[in-house]
Design a protein around this motif. Structure first.
Motif, PDB file in Angstrom:
ATOM      1  N   UNK A 145      40.616  64.836  97.977  1.00 48.25           N
ATOM      2  CA  UNK A 145      39.904  63.947  97.054  1.00 48.25           C
ATOM      3  C   UNK A 145      40.335  62.493  97.282  1.00 48.25           C
ATOM      4  N   UNK A 146      41.661  62.274  97.338  1.00 53.50           N
ATOM      5  CA  UNK A 146      42.155  60.923  97.554  1.00 53.50           C
ATOM      6  C   UNK A 146      41.745  60.405  98.918  1.00 53.50           C
ATOM      7  N   UNK A 147      41.827  61.296  99.915  1.00 50.37           N
ATOM      8  CA  UNK A 147      41.460  60.867 101.269  1.00 50.37           C
ATOM      9  C   UNK A 147      39.994  60.452 101.314  1.00 50.37           C
ATOM     10  N   UNK A 148      39.137  61.210 100.611  1.00 45.99           N
ATOM     11  CA  UNK A 148      37.710  60.865 100.593  1.00 45.99           C
ATOM     12  C   UNK A 148      37.488  59.520  99.904  1.00 45.99           C
ATOM     13  N   UNK A 149      38.192  59.311  98.807  1.00 53.21           N
ATOM     14  CA  UNK A 149      38.071  58.044  98.100  1.00 53.21           C
ATOM     15  C   UNK A 149      38.526  56.893  98.985  1.00 53.21           C
ATOM     16  N   UNK A 150      39.629  57.090  99.673  1.00 48.88           N
ATOM     17  CA  UNK A 150      40.148  56.022 100.540  1.00 48.88           C
ATOM     18  C   UNK A 150      39.153  55.722 101.657  1.00 48.88           C
ATOM     19  N   UNK A 151      38.612  56.762 102.255  1.00 48.31           N
ATOM     20  CA  UNK A 151      37.613  56.541 103.312  1.00 48.31           C
ATOM     21  C   UNK A 151      36.408  55.774 102.770  1.00 48.31           C
ATOM     22  N   UNK A 152      35.966  56.153 101.580  1.00 46.86           N
ATOM     23  CA  UNK A 152      34.783  55.516 100.992  1.00 46.86           C
ATOM     24  C   UNK A 152      35.024  54.038 100.726  1.00 46.86           C
ATOM     25  N   UNK A 165      54.861  54.502  94.334  1.00 46.93           N
ATOM     26  CA  UNK A 165      54.044  55.052  93.242  1.00 46.93           C
ATOM     27  C   UNK A 165      54.543  54.535  91.893  1.00 46.93           C
ATOM     28  N   UNK A 166      55.869  54.498  91.738  1.00 52.00           N
ATOM     29  CA  UNK A 166      56.464  53.992  90.499  1.00 52.00           C
ATOM     30  C   UNK A 166      56.113  52.519  90.302  1.00 52.00           C
ATOM     31  N   UNK A 167      56.271  51.748  91.357  1.00 51.80           N
ATOM     32  CA  UNK A 167      56.017  50.309  91.251  1.00 51.80           C
ATOM     33  C   UNK A 167      54.537  50.003  91.064  1.00 51.80           C
ATOM     34  N   UNK A 168      53.673  50.877  91.575  1.00 49.76           N
ATOM     35  CA  UNK A 168      52.233  50.649  91.387  1.00 49.76           C
ATOM     36  C   UNK A 168      51.882  50.627  89.903  1.00 49.76           C
ATOM     37  N   UNK A 169      52.422  51.590  89.167  1.00 52.20           N
ATOM     38  CA  UNK A 169      52.082  51.669  87.744  1.00 52.20           C
ATOM     39  C   UNK A 169      52.564  50.442  86.986  1.00 52.20           C
ATOM     40  N   UNK A 170      53.638  49.834  87.455  1.00 57.09           N
ATOM     41  CA  UNK A 170      54.122  48.603  86.819  1.00 57.09           C
ATOM     42  C   UNK A 170      53.229  47.428  87.208  1.00 57.09           C
ATOM     43  N   UNK A 171      52.949  47.323  88.504  1.00 59.42           N
ATOM     44  CA  UNK A 171      52.203  46.161  89.002  1.00 59.42           C
ATOM     45  C   UNK A 171      50.770  46.138  88.480  1.00 59.42           C
ATOM     46  N   UNK A 172      50.164  47.306  88.341  1.00 56.40           N
ATOM     47  CA  UNK A 172      48.755  47.365  87.954  1.00 56.40           C
ATOM     48  C   UNK A 172      48.585  47.899  86.527  1.00 56.40           C
ATOM     49  N   UNK A 173      49.620  47.760  85.716  1.00 59.91           N
ATOM     50  CA  UNK A 173      49.560  48.290  84.353  1.00 59.91           C
ATOM     51  C   UNK A 173      48.426  47.660  83.544  1.00 59.91           C
ATOM     52  N   UNK A 174      48.146  46.385  83.813  1.00 57.51           N
ATOM     53  CA  UNK A 174      47.134  45.686  83.013  1.00 57.51           C
ATOM     54  C   UNK A 174      45.713  45.927  83.496  1.00 57.51           C
ATOM     55  N   UNK A 175      45.563  46.590  84.618  1.00 60.83           N
ATOM     56  CA  UNK A 175      44.216  46.833  85.143  1.00 60.83           C
ATOM     57  C   UNK A 175      43.630  48.093  84.507  1.00 60.83           C
ATOM     58  N   UNK A 176      42.412  48.022  84.008  1.00 59.84           N
ATOM     59  CA  UNK A 176      41.796  49.233  83.443  1.00 59.84           C
ATOM     60  C   UNK A 176      41.528  50.252  84.550  1.00 59.84           C
ATOM     61  N   UNK A 222      42.061  53.438  91.332  1.00 64.32           N
ATOM     62  CA  UNK A 222      42.352  54.770  91.876  1.00 64.32           C
ATOM     63  C   UNK A 222      42.594  54.701  93.386  1.00 64.32           C
ATOM     64  N   UNK A 223      41.819  53.865  94.051  1.00 62.48           N
ATOM     65  CA  UNK A 223      42.009  53.674  95.496  1.00 62.48           C
ATOM     66  C   UNK A 223      43.403  53.131  95.788  1.00 62.48           C
ATOM     67  N   UNK A 224      43.782  52.101  95.059  1.00 59.71           N
ATOM     68  CA  UNK A 224      45.093  51.498  95.300  1.00 59.71           C
ATOM     69  C   UNK A 224      46.224  52.471  94.961  1.00 59.71           C
ATOM     70  N   UNK A 225      46.030  53.249  93.902  1.00 58.43           N
ATOM     71  CA  UNK A 225      47.049  54.220  93.508  1.00 58.43           C
ATOM     72  C   UNK A 225      47.217  55.307  94.576  1.00 58.43           C
ATOM     73  N   UNK A 226      46.126  55.632  95.263  1.00 51.86           N
ATOM     74  CA  UNK A 226      46.151  56.730  96.233  1.00 51.86           C
ATOM     75  C   UNK A 226      46.727  56.326  97.585  1.00 51.86           C
ATOM     76  N   UNK A 227      46.911  55.011  97.800  1.00 52.96           N
ATOM     77  CA  UNK A 227      47.306  54.558  99.136  1.00 52.96           C
ATOM     78  C   UNK A 227      48.674  55.102  99.571  1.00 52.96           C
ATOM     79  N   UNK A 228      49.668  54.994  98.698  1.00 51.60           N
ATOM     80  CA  UNK A 228      51.014  55.421  99.101  1.00 51.60           C
ATOM     81  C   UNK A 228      51.067  56.932  99.375  1.00 51.60           C
ATOM     82  N   UNK A 229      50.555  57.781  98.478  1.00 52.85           N
ATOM     83  CA  UNK A 229      50.538  59.220  98.807  1.00 52.85           C
ATOM     84  C   UNK A 229      49.723  59.528 100.064  1.00 52.85           C
ATOM     85  N   UNK A 230      48.709  58.739 100.312  1.00 62.64           N
ATOM     86  CA  UNK A 230      47.897  58.930 101.515  1.00 62.64           C
ATOM     87  C   UNK A 230      48.763  58.783 102.776  1.00 62.64           C
TER      88      UNK A 230
END
Lengths: 341, 281
Positions: A1-8, A310-321, A327-335
């Motif tokens: 799912x994440x890979x498909x989102x990243x490709x898209x 992943x931990x730092x992403x949630x801090x950096x993008x906490x204010x983004x709805x 979701x794309x940015x969140x999926x990058x590191x696990x990708x």
């Protein structure tokens, strides 16, 4: 799912960036020795990860994709300019499946083309700045200068280690080099520039630095690992990075785990001109990285960095709805992990 | 530099086509290597352009006239001293990490990465302060003032030729007044938005010109009058080009003089010319 989102997302934002680049790479004279080569690297493809991160970060915080596309075009043009020069500095022969530019055009014209492309990268930025207003313009140009400075410093560190045949390095030295050489251009600046567009002001100094660093470093370490492991998998020439003398995390670890005699053999290998390197030495060094656990330790370190990212992403993008871009940015590191599997 | 995006997942696929070796150690593999420069002392100022640099400390007499002696001489002096380390004052890029192998566990590697991030953040703050100081120094030098000094210095030599490009206001070119008859493009006089000023003077002067409307084929100028006084300079001569020739009489009183540039002889004002004559030191 994440890979498909990243490709898209990569495909969508990549197409927008290419369209934004096009007006700045029009045919001109001299065509053969400048304008055609300027369009060469940008036309060879690539995943467009940098512009996609910039556009996704801008959109995640509410900026318009049109504004972000011009910044993304500027970033991609600069990236391609640096690639031309990097290929010369690294003595690379291939870039994105075709001969590196200096192999076909010669050193002088390739350097000149890189210069022209780097200066052209300012144009989408300056074209957009009047629309943004002085406050955003100042913030963006300052951010771009910081990124360019960090990138050049990182490249200088790596080239300097090779030139000086430096071996007494710590893992932290590698991380500093990667942060500067790779992360500022590939991840930190794209996030910060996107945020500037949305916030209409410069972000705090530390914003996105940790996320960009941990993600970018993990990506680079896995890249280095694949460079070694893919040799066996695909039966290609052994030890490309080792042959180039690149101080990867595995090589630094190996330096410290060999006894004096074997360390001497490794140092002689790295110091030798490539044409004089013994293929058996390259096979031996690669095997030692595996036997002594250097590859596994590097993989473990990268896994830890992915978790930190992943931990730092949630801090950096906490204010983004929540959104597709977030979701794309969140999926990058696990990708990164999936890509290396 | 191999960067994450540019190395495909099958990274090893093109390894056999890559060729690289440690820099500076492979002169015989067909690739270019960097040679040490024969001259390591840079020529950093305009005075050095006209004579061979022989290792002596560069003269700053000319720079002093421009108020630049402190600015450039310090950098040059540092480089002129063979014993001086040009990087001695530069802050270290990073602390000297103790060479060590990789830790075995992810926690330790992550801790090291956080240490690097924190250290780099502090280093970034130091760089930001350094750059802010550089910017403040540039502001303190006051670039327009320096340019005026430059002009004044050169005018001591007898005459000076300065090209000033004044962008005529776009609205004046494109927005016709209400009721005005639009000029036919074929018969419209040739216009210009650039202007050059040539001054002949025996005392330090500076000059500037501003155009706010296009010039015609034969621009002209009115006599220049002094603000706050009764001084009058002869009318500048304006040639087609256009070039404004201004001759400063030897007995002209110090002060700032303004004159009107006309689009054509007897035509409408198209800009202003300003000359400042400095008081004797």
């Amino acid at each position: 799912m994440s890979a498909a989102l990243i490709d898209e997302v990569l495909e969508e934002y990549g197409a927008l960036t290419r369209a934004a680049i096009q007006p700045y790479l029009r045919p001109g004279q001299p065509a053969k020795h400048l304008h055609t080569p300027m369009a060469d690297y940008p036309g060879r493809g690539g995943k467009m990860m940098r512009p996609a991160i910039l556009m996704a970060a801008a959109s995640a915080f509410g900026a318009s994709a049109a504004d972000a596309a011009e910044l993304a075009a500027s970033l991609e043009l600069l990236h391609n300019a640096l690639l031309i020069h990097d290929d010369i500095e690294d003595g690379s022969e291939v870039r994105r499946g075709a001969p590196a530019m200096h192999q076909t055009l010669g050193l002088e014209l390739a350097i000149n083309t890189g210069d022209a492309l780097a200066l052209t990268s300012l144009r989408p930025l300056t074209d957009a700045l009047p629309r943004f207003g002085p406050s955003i313009a100042n913030a963006l140009t300052a951010e771009m200068h910081r990124m360019a400075r960090e990138t050049a410093e990182g490249q200088a560190m790596e080239l300097g280690w090779r030139r000086d045949r430096t071996t007494a390095l710590a893992p932290e030295d590698y991380l500093v080099m990667v942060m500067k050489k790779t992360c500022w251009l590939a991840t930190i600046y794209p996030c910060r520039a996107g945020a500037i567009l949305a916030w209409r002001q410069a972000p705090p100094p530390a914003a996105f630095v940790n996320f960009g660093f941990f993600f970018g470093a993990a990506f680079q370490i896995y890249d280095d690992i694949l460079n070694i492991e893919a040799d066996d998998r695909y039966g290609k020439e052994i030890g490309g990075d080792i042959a180039e003398g690149k101080r990867t995390l595995m090589l630094i670890d190996l330096f410290h785990r060999l006894d004096d005699a074997k360390r001497g053999r490794l140092m002689n290998l790295l110091a030798a001109p490539r044409a004089e390197q013994d293929k058996q030495d390259l096979i031996w060094a690669t095997r030692k990285m595996k036997e002594l656990g250097s590859l596994d330790r590097a993989r473990t370190a990268a896994r830890g960095l992915v978790g930190a990212a992943c931990h730092e992403f949630e801090i950096a993008f906490a204010d983004a709805p929540e959104s597709r871009d977030k979701a794309f940015l969140r999926a990058l590191a696990p990708w990164t992990l999936a890509r290396a599997a | 530099m191999i960067t994450p995006e540019d190395t495909p997942p099958h990274v090893g696929a093109d390894l056999d086509q890559q060729s690289s070796a440690p820099m500076g150690v492979a002169p015989d593999d067909g690739r270019m290597t960097l040679e040490e420069l024969a001259r390591v002392l840079p020529i950093r100022n305009i005075w050095g352009l006209f004579k061979a640099y022989r290792g002596e400390a560069p003269s700053t007499a000319g720079l002093a006239a421009l108020g630049l002696d402190q600015f450039n001489a310090a950098a040059n002096a540092q480089r002129a001293d063979p014993g001086a380390d040009p990087m001695a004052a530069a802050p270290p890029l990073a602390p000297a990490w103790k060479p060590a192998p990789l830790p075995d566990d992810a926690d330790e590697a992550t801790r090291a990465a956080y240490a690097v991030a924190n250290q780099q953040f502090q280093a970034g703050e130091a760089v930001a302060k350094e750059l802010a100081q550089t910017a403040a120094m540039a502001r303190a030098q006051d670039v327009p003032t320096l340019l005026n000094r430059l002009l004044e210095t050169y005018s001591d030599l007898g005459s000076v030729f300065v090209q000033l490009v004044g962008a005529a206001m776009a609205q004046a070119q494109s927005a016709p007044q209400a009721g005005a008859t639009p000029a036919a493009p074929a018969s419209a006089p040739q216009t210009s938005s650039a202007i050059s000023v040539e001054i002949t003077a025996s005392s330090p002067v500076s000059a500037r010109a501003l155009l706010y409307a296009p010039l015609g084929a034969a621009p002209a100028a009115l006599p220049m009058t002094r603000i706050g006084g009764d001084g009058v300079l002869p009318a500048p001569v304006v040639n087609v080009g256009p070039v404004i020739h201004i001759t400063i009489p030897q007995d002209a009183a110090p002060g700032e003089y303004h004159g009107i540039i006309l689009a054509d002889e007897g035509g409408a004002p198209a800009g202003t010319a300003t000359v400042t004559i400095a008081s004797p030191a």
